[in-house]
Design an enzyme around this catalytic site. Structure first.
Site, PDB file in Angstrom:
ATOM      1  N   THR A 302       0.839  -1.200   0.000  1.00 48.54           N
ATOM      2  CA  THR A 302       0.000   0.000   0.000  1.00 48.54           C
ATOM      3  C   THR A 302       0.870   1.244   0.000  1.00 48.54           C
ATOM      4  O   THR A 302       2.075   1.184   0.255  1.00 48.54           O
ATOM      5  CB  THR A 302      -0.905   0.061   1.238  1.00 48.54           C
ATOM      6  N   ASP A 303       0.259   2.363  -0.251  1.00 47.50           N
ATOM      7  CA  ASP A 303       0.908   3.643  -0.001  1.00 47.50           C
ATOM      8  C   ASP A 303       0.563   4.050   1.435  1.00 47.50           C
ATOM      9  O   ASP A 303      -0.112   3.331   2.176  1.00 47.50           O
ATOM     10  CB  ASP A 303       0.447   4.678  -1.024  1.00 47.50           C
ATOM     11  N   TRP A 304       1.007   5.216   1.810  1.00 49.15           N
ATOM     12  CA  TRP A 304       0.985   5.728   3.188  1.00 49.15           C
ATOM     13  C   TRP A 304      -0.427   5.718   3.799  1.00 49.15           C
ATOM     14  O   TRP A 304      -1.302   6.419   3.335  1.00 49.15           O
ATOM     15  CB  TRP A 304       1.547   7.138   3.150  1.00 49.15           C
ATOM     16  N   ARG A 305      -0.649   4.892   4.789  1.00 47.01           N
ATOM     17  CA  ARG A 305      -1.868   4.842   5.606  1.00 47.01           C
ATOM     18  C   ARG A 305      -3.131   4.479   4.810  1.00 47.01           C
ATOM     19  O   ARG A 305      -4.249   4.711   5.276  1.00 47.01           O
ATOM     20  CB  ARG A 305      -2.099   6.194   6.314  1.00 47.01           C
ATOM     21  N   ASP A 306      -2.958   3.890   3.640  1.00 45.99           N
ATOM     22  CA  ASP A 306      -4.105   3.785   2.747  1.00 45.99           C
ATOM     23  C   ASP A 306      -5.139   2.751   3.155  1.00 45.99           C
ATOM     24  O   ASP A 306      -6.300   2.860   2.747  1.00 45.99           O
ATOM     25  CB  ASP A 306      -3.631   3.523   1.311  1.00 45.99           C
TER      26      ASP A 306
END
Length: 756
Positions: A302-306
């Site tokens: 995932t990307d940041w906090r997704d």
């Protein structure tokens, strides 16, 4: 005249083929992974799927950063974290990176199964978080070179210096379609064209990973952001996109399909949503298409906090725990959590509750461990500091300088005002003239690139490079304006009157992601007014656009005698520009995007015919500069366009050749762009599409014959039932000012022309 026939990038293409075909057999690795997984507890498996940021395991006191012994112990021995990423708000030197990675891997060696951590970083145009590294032009500028060999070499050097920082995983390349000029990450892309993106992407992936990604000089590439991230409806970062499946497959998917073929080991997921569905929740995108159709078998991170945002922002998960269930079942392998261990706790609970099957966990962990084995981390989790004598070397700097030089795009040169004479009196002015932030852009030493003037203090700004080129006595400098307001404009006007020429540097400061969101594509009023006031002096203006996206500069540009697009060129950009301004280098860049004339007229070059306008419509396609525009200080002539046969049939290849001659007085490089247009089809065809390119170097009077090979697959499109087809009909070839037609005759797809 003797014609020199060239084979397009034969050596480079052989490297691509070797990298894709001569991989080590992976059956032994799969067996090792299976044996290891059989020993793992559920908690150890879920830990491998958990990625946290370095802040979670670090402390910073009075600006001094170090790994916190208790925090790293908790992360590794309690939660069995498989990956760590990022840095705090500053860059590290190689010595400190060695200490950081060594401490982390030493703790990993204390865990029961001694599984090494995989550390990741966004080294998108060089190792952006290591001091003294070689920073290259951003991807948009690399695309402007239309030179795959330069991109490959930059990838190779970036991999070398990333491993020299003891980091094996690079969150690059960005393969998003740079379709929306408003989008703040467009400079991270290889432009707006799918073919250009996929070929540049494959080149840099090959540079990153080499023939053996386990060696000490290469890293795992991470293609991102899968899928459709680059065309948000509003132009704002991480906002919804509306993309029909056919369009997704026609324009957005090909770069990722090509990256899989090139062997990319990992993938990062789009943070946005398409047609109301967040990609992190889309089993169709993450499993059916990515795994089933593209056959990608690497890590999907995932990307940041997704995953958290599935609840907080997208509102498709009623709880954070539901968000974890939805994402993992959809096909997410690793969560960039990144600040705490909620993902770990929820996922363990979900498996015990039967809401996430153990088979899905084992599948994800197998992919993660396999990449760690492929990278050689089980044998060498930390590199040897003495193995990287070329880090930050002059050799590497020259590659960056050459890349910046080939990227700079000359858009206008009225009356051949450029190159300038070195004895001229020059006023350098404008907000981008004397800051490294407008050369490096975001992801430069820090996330936003806001400390580039500190970390790159030894490099030349545009002003400093011009001063060095012609001497300080010949250069005056007045800012004239900040990015948003006028600053001592009267002094700038006075200085202009005393000068022979004005080098006006407009554009943007560094930014990325949501910080770079804007509400208006127009350049600020202050910068436009500065151009207007300087124009009143009657002195010729050389307009330099140092920017990450094509801001609307129509008014200011109308007042220039010459215009150059420099994008974000990296640390050597100032020197590259000075060399071009004063004739020590010949520009050869071409726009990898369409430069709009108006803020609400944003049409890509591969437009539909309806977008061209008609005699009653004055508002059809009319960009300031079209994709592929780029001038030189010499001239080139195209002739003898030839095709090997008038009709192309199934399973055949069409060879296209054209002669290119340097008709000017200077040696120069020319990007030869092959466009092919289908005249009629069951889906409204694009006006034209890039189907090939090559870059050649020609001495004055020299001619070379450039050759391209086209198969029916190369001129296919996606039809209304999302099937890729090549329909019979007439096709138009365009190379420079040369055009010619051929017919494709299919055994299965009927003609749409009525001629065959």
């Amino acid at each position: 005249m003797r014609k020199i026939f060239i084979i397009v990038n034969i050596v480079f293409l052989n490297v691509l083929v070797l990298s894709a075909q001569t991989k080590k057999p992976e059956s032994d690795i799969d067996q090792k992974v299976d044996v290891l997984i059989a020993k793992m507890t559920l908690e150890e498996k879920v830990g491998q799927m958990t990625e946290v940021t370095s802040d979670v395991v670090s402390t910073t006191t009075n600006g001094v950063h170090e790994i916190d012994p208790e925090k790293i112990k908790e992360a590794i021995l309690k939660y069995h974290v498989g990956s760590i990423l990022n840095v705090s708000a500053h860059a590290y030197d190689r010595k400190h990176w060695y200490e950081v990675i060594s401490t982390i891997q030493a703790e990993a060696a204390k865990d029961r199964l001694k599984i090494p951590v995989i550390y990741g970083i966004d080294a998108i145009h060089g190792v952006t978080y290591t001091t003294g590294s070689t920073l290259f032009p951003q991807e948009i500028a690399m695309a402007a070179t239309f030179n795959k060999e330069i991109v490959y070499k930059a990838g190779e050097i970036t991999a070398y210096e990333t491993r020299a920082s003891y980091i094996p995983w690079n969150y690059s390349p960005v393969l998003d379609l740079g379709k929306s000029p408003l989008w703040p990450r467009i400079y991270e892309t290889f432009g707006e064209d799918p073919y250009l993106i996929k070929t540049m992407g494959a080149a840099i992936i090959t540079g990153y990973q080499g023939n053996d990604v386990s060696d000490k000089y290469h890293v795992a590439a991470c293609m991102k952001h899968y899928l459709g991230y680059g065309d948000p409806l509003s132009g704002k970062d991480r906002t919804p996109a509306w993309i029909p499946d056919r369009y997704m497959r026609e324009y957005f998917l090909p770069p990722f399909a090509e990256a899989v073929k090139a062997g990319a080991r990992t993938l990062m997921i789009n943070s946005g949503e398409i047609n109301g569905v967040p990609i992190h929740a889309s089993k169709y995108m993450l499993t059916d298409v990515l795994r089933g159709e593209l056959h990608f078998d690497g890590i999907a991170v995932t990307d940041w906090r997704d995953i958290e945002y599935l609840h907080d922002r997208h509102h498709i998960a009623a709880t954070q725990k539901d968000a974890v269930m939805i994402a993992v079942n959809a096909g997410v392998d690793m969560s960039m959590v990144p600040y705490e261990y909620s993902f770990y706790n929820y996922l363990v609970e979900l498996v015990h509750e039967g809401k996430v099957p153990m088979s899905r966990i084992n599948e994800a962990v197998h992919r993660i461990l396999k990449v760690k084995y492929q990278l050689g981390l089980f044998d060498r989790s930390v590199g040897n500091p003495d193995d990287y004598p070329k880090f930050g070397s002059e050799e590497f700097r020259q590659v960056s300088l050459n890349a910046a030089t080939e990227a700079i795009t000359l858009l206008k040169n009225n009356n051949n005002i450029l190159p300038l004479k070195k004895d001229m009196k020059v006023l350098v002015t404008g907000p981008t003239a004397n800051t490294m932030r407008s050369l490096d852009g975001g992801w430069s030493y820090t996330w936003q690139g806001d400390q580039s003037d500190v970390y790159a203090a030894g490099k030349n700004t545009i002003l400093e490079a011009i001063q060095q080129k012609i001497g300080k006595d010949n250069v005056s400098y007045e800012p004239g304006a900040t990015f948003d307001s006028l600053q001592n404009i009267d002094e700038a006007v006075k200085a202009a009157k005393k000068s022979d020429v004005i080098v006006l540097c407009l554009g943007e400061t560094s930014y990325t992601e949501n910080v770079g969101n804007i509400d208006d594509l127009n350049l600020s009023a202050a910068q436009t007014q500065l151009a207007s006031e300087l124009a009143k002096t009657g002195k010729p203006i050389v307009l330099v656009l140092a920017e990450g996206r094509p801001r609307i500069v129509t008014d200011a540009e109308s007042k220039s005698a010459a215009t150059l697009m420099t994008y974000f060129l990296g640390n050597e950009g100032g020197d590259a520009l000075a060399n071009i301004l004063f004739g020590d280098a010949n520009p050869s860049g071409r726009l990898p995007i369409t430069y709009p004339r108006y803020a609400n007229s944003l049409v890509n070059y591969y437009r539909k015919n309806l977008e061209n306008g008609n005699p009653d419509d004055k508002h059809g396609y009319n960009p300031l500069y079209e994709f592929g525009t780029g001038l030189s200080y010499t001239t080139f002539g195209y002739s003898n366009l030839h095709i090997s046969k008038p009709n192309l049939k199934d399973n055949e290849t069409l060879t296209i050749t054209v002669d290119v001659k340097n008709t000017g007085q200077l040696e120069g490089k020319e990007s030869v762009l092959l466009y092919i247009s289908q005249l009629y089809a069951s889906i409204a065809p694009d006006t034209k599409r890039l189907r090939g390119y090559d870059k050649i170097d020609l001495k004055p009077g020299e001619t070379k014959t450039v050759s391209f090979k086209i198969t029916p697959k190369d001129i296919a499109f996606v039809n209304d039932i999302s099937k890729t087809v090549t329909e019979s009909g007439e096709f138009k070839i365009q190379l420079g000012d040369q055009t010619q037609s051929f017919n494709y005759i299919s055994n299965t797809i009927p003609s749409r022309t009525g001629k065959l």
